[in-house]
Design a protein around this motif. Sequence first.
Motif, short mmCIF file in Angstrom:
data_model
loop_
_atom_site.label_atom_id
_atom_site.label_comp_id
_atom_site.label_asym_id
_atom_site.label_seq_id
_atom_site.Cartn_x
_atom_site.Cartn_y
_atom_site.Cartn_z
N GLY A 79 -8.03 -1.50 -0.20
CA GLY A 79 -7.97 -0.05 -0.32
C GLY A 79 -7.05 0.45 -1.42
O GLY A 79 -6.29 -0.30 -2.04
N SER A 80 -7.11 1.77 -1.61
CA SER A 80 -6.33 2.40 -2.68
C SER A 80 -4.92 2.75 -2.25
O SER A 80 -4.09 3.10 -3.09
CB SER A 80 -7.03 3.69 -3.12
N ARG A 81 -4.62 2.69 -1.01
CA ARG A 81 -3.45 3.22 -0.31
C ARG A 81 -2.29 3.63 -1.24
O ARG A 81 -2.04 4.80 -1.46
CB ARG A 81 -2.97 2.21 0.73
N GLY A 82 -1.51 2.67 -1.76
CA GLY A 82 -0.38 3.02 -2.63
C GLY A 82 -0.86 3.17 -4.06
O GLY A 82 -0.82 2.23 -4.83
N LYS A 83 -1.27 4.38 -4.43
CA LYS A 83 -1.93 4.56 -5.73
C LYS A 83 -1.01 5.06 -6.84
O LYS A 83 -1.38 5.05 -8.00
CB LYS A 83 -3.10 5.54 -5.59
N GLY A 84 0.19 5.53 -6.49
CA GLY A 84 1.08 6.11 -7.49
C GLY A 84 2.11 5.11 -7.99
O GLY A 84 2.84 4.51 -7.19
N ILE A 85 2.17 4.92 -9.29
CA ILE A 85 3.14 4.01 -9.90
C ILE A 85 4.14 4.86 -10.68
O ILE A 85 3.78 5.51 -11.66
CB ILE A 85 2.46 2.98 -10.81
N GLN A 86 5.38 4.86 -10.24
CA GLN A 86 6.41 5.69 -10.86
C GLN A 86 6.89 5.08 -12.18
O GLN A 86 6.73 3.88 -12.43
CB GLN A 86 7.58 5.87 -9.89
N PRO A 87 7.50 5.90 -13.06
CA PRO A 87 7.93 5.41 -14.36
C PRO A 87 8.81 4.16 -14.31
O PRO A 87 8.64 3.25 -15.12
CB PRO A 87 8.69 6.61 -14.95
N ARG A 88 9.75 4.09 -13.37
CA ARG A 88 10.60 2.89 -13.32
C ARG A 88 9.78 1.66 -12.97
O ARG A 88 10.00 0.58 -13.52
CB ARG A 88 11.72 3.10 -12.30
N THR A 89 8.82 1.80 -12.08
CA THR A 89 7.99 0.65 -11.73
C THR A 89 7.10 0.23 -12.89
O THR A 89 6.81 -0.96 -13.07
CB THR A 89 7.15 0.97 -10.48
N MET A 109 -1.50 6.69 -12.08
CA MET A 109 -2.36 6.46 -10.92
C MET A 109 -3.20 5.20 -11.10
O MET A 109 -3.83 5.02 -12.15
CB MET A 109 -3.30 7.65 -10.71
N MET A 110 -3.19 4.38 -10.09
CA MET A 110 -4.03 3.18 -10.08
C MET A 110 -4.14 2.72 -8.63
O MET A 110 -3.13 2.61 -7.94
CB MET A 110 -3.42 2.08 -10.95
N PRO A 111 -5.35 2.49 -8.12
CA PRO A 111 -5.47 2.10 -6.71
C PRO A 111 -4.73 0.80 -6.43
O PRO A 111 -4.65 -0.09 -7.27
CB PRO A 111 -6.98 1.96 -6.50
N GLN A 112 -4.21 0.70 -5.23
CA GLN A 112 -3.41 -0.47 -4.88
C GLN A 112 -4.18 -1.76 -5.05
O GLN A 112 -3.62 -2.77 -5.49
CB GLN A 112 -2.90 -0.34 -3.43
N TRP A 113 -5.46 -1.76 -4.73
CA TRP A 113 -6.22 -3.00 -4.86
C TRP A 113 -6.24 -3.47 -6.31
O TRP A 113 -6.22 -4.68 -6.58
CB TRP A 113 -7.63 -2.85 -4.31
N PRO A 127 -9.45 11.74 -7.58
CA PRO A 127 -10.17 10.74 -8.36
C PRO A 127 -9.24 9.61 -8.75
O PRO A 127 -8.11 9.84 -9.19
CB PRO A 127 -10.66 11.53 -9.58
N LEU A 128 -9.70 8.39 -8.60
CA LEU A 128 -8.89 7.21 -8.90
C LEU A 128 -9.25 6.70 -10.29
O LEU A 128 -10.39 6.26 -10.52
CB LEU A 128 -9.14 6.12 -7.86
N PRO A 129 -8.33 6.77 -11.25
CA PRO A 129 -8.62 6.35 -12.63
C PRO A 129 -9.13 4.91 -12.69
O PRO A 129 -8.73 4.06 -11.89
CB PRO A 129 -7.27 6.49 -13.33
N GLY A 130 -10.01 4.67 -13.63
CA GLY A 130 -10.53 3.33 -13.82
C GLY A 130 -11.58 2.92 -12.81
O GLY A 130 -12.00 1.76 -12.78
N THR A 131 -12.00 3.85 -11.96
CA THR A 131 -13.02 3.57 -10.94
C THR A 131 -13.97 4.75 -10.86
O THR A 131 -13.77 5.78 -11.50
CB THR A 131 -12.39 3.36 -9.55
N ALA A 132 -14.98 4.62 -10.01
CA ALA A 132 -15.87 5.74 -9.70
C ALA A 132 -15.50 6.36 -8.36
O ALA A 132 -16.27 7.15 -7.81
CB ALA A 132 -17.32 5.25 -9.67
N ASP A 133 -14.32 6.04 -7.84
CA ASP A 133 -13.97 6.37 -6.47
C ASP A 133 -13.02 7.57 -6.40
O ASP A 133 -12.34 7.92 -7.36
CB ASP A 133 -13.28 5.18 -5.80
#
Length: 487
Positions: free
Chosen positions: A46-56, A110-114, A220-226
């Motif tokens: 799943g996409s659950r943790g989709k947000g990647i912060q600048p430090r990460t 933004m990038m889905p966790q998977w 909308p999840l970038p890099g996907t159609a989802d």
Amino acid sequence: MELNSVKEIDVVIVGAGPCGLALGCDLARRGVRALVVEQSPALFPGSRGKGIQPRTREVLDDLGVGDAVREHGGPAPVGMVWQDGERQQEHDMFRRASPTEAEPYGEPWMMPQWRTQEILLARLRELGGDVAFSTALTGLDQDADGVTARLSTGSVRASYLVAADGGRSTVRRALGIAMTGESVDPAPMLVADVRVAEDALDRLNWHVMSGEQGFLTLCPLPGTADFQLVAQFKEGEPDTSQEGVRALVAARTHLTAQDITEVLWSSDFRPRAALADRFRDGRVFLAGDAAHVHSPAGGQGLNTSVQDAYNLGWKLGQVLRHGAPVALLDSYEEERRPIAADMLGLSTRIHRGEQERGAATQQLGLGYREGPLSVGRAGALHSGDRAPDGPAYGPADGPADGPADGGRRLFDIFRGPQFTLLAVGTDTGLPAFDSGVVRVHRTDAYEAYGKGLFLVRPDGYIGWAGEDTSGLAQYLAPLGVAAVTRC
């Protein structure tokens, strides 16, 4: 990967989520023999943790996956508020800052966790590691010399074990470590990955619908159609079936059930905040959700988890490969538990509407000034601060790099598993090192640093700072690093 006998390795990592995979990558590049075990037959879908912060993003860049993250992700869409099937206004939920020399990433990504996990697994395999899927931890024993992990496929003997197995951690429960926390919101929530008919909803905005039954969002999840769907339930319980998800969308939005062409994954949860009473038990460490459970608001859970791994990885490497005293590992809990507590409070306040998403969510201001490994200050920085990026002006740090910096950035100099001794705007004599554990680099005076000497830890924070080298050797010795000459 089959395990059917006792094998000697350095570290067993339980759980192949972002935390476990990031730790696996960090240890592999240090030459530490690590085994990642995952009870599921495949990566989390799943996409659950989709947000990647600048430090990460900075951490992932150092781990060698920055290009893949840029390719497969994208900036967070601006929110669009809907009412009764009509667009009302845009509302940006995030602080968006332009990149600077010191902070090259200015906004959440933004990038889905998977996808994040796929990228990290590919990097782990590139570094010579892998994941043993369909392999559950069934028990563990530890003594003064190591840990025996009893797995569904055999037993493994290791020097250390790291629990990265999520909020319901089997390892944490086996150790009897309690979680102290609270319910953030009594209303249950549903999260799902769905496909939406092309003409039914645009992908330009993060769509937010509010109603008496609770909010519903489609992002909308970038890099996907989802799209990721998140819905609150002020009454009743979520129905996570495909029919239930479609009916939910039809009931709360202007879309029809048929507009949801596919439900790829769905789950329900109750937002809570909880912190493990301790992050270590002998030779076993807790990291990620096994140590702290967040509300999804503010996007702190995955990010704090990856940074746990980043903090622990170099310390395990120094102890296992460079002879640092075992006492160095005490600093993991001393540094990370206060950070996790602060991030839990931040996530909870954002969820309850008590604080806006702002600079704190980006995690660029986090540091270890009060930590046990922070000594001294120089120029504009205090030990424990994040080491800023910037132009790497001045001579290169070794003959193999050529006579000049060639346009590199300081993050290019820091990249890798080593420490970096950075001389900024000073010609004071510097020590040399024979182990490759410390890279030495001189650069011109730079506002973000001022002038002085800065020892940058492998996780990108200033460990030691001073006007000259007085005290540097004494600082490095407990880290398993020795200076040999002056140049």
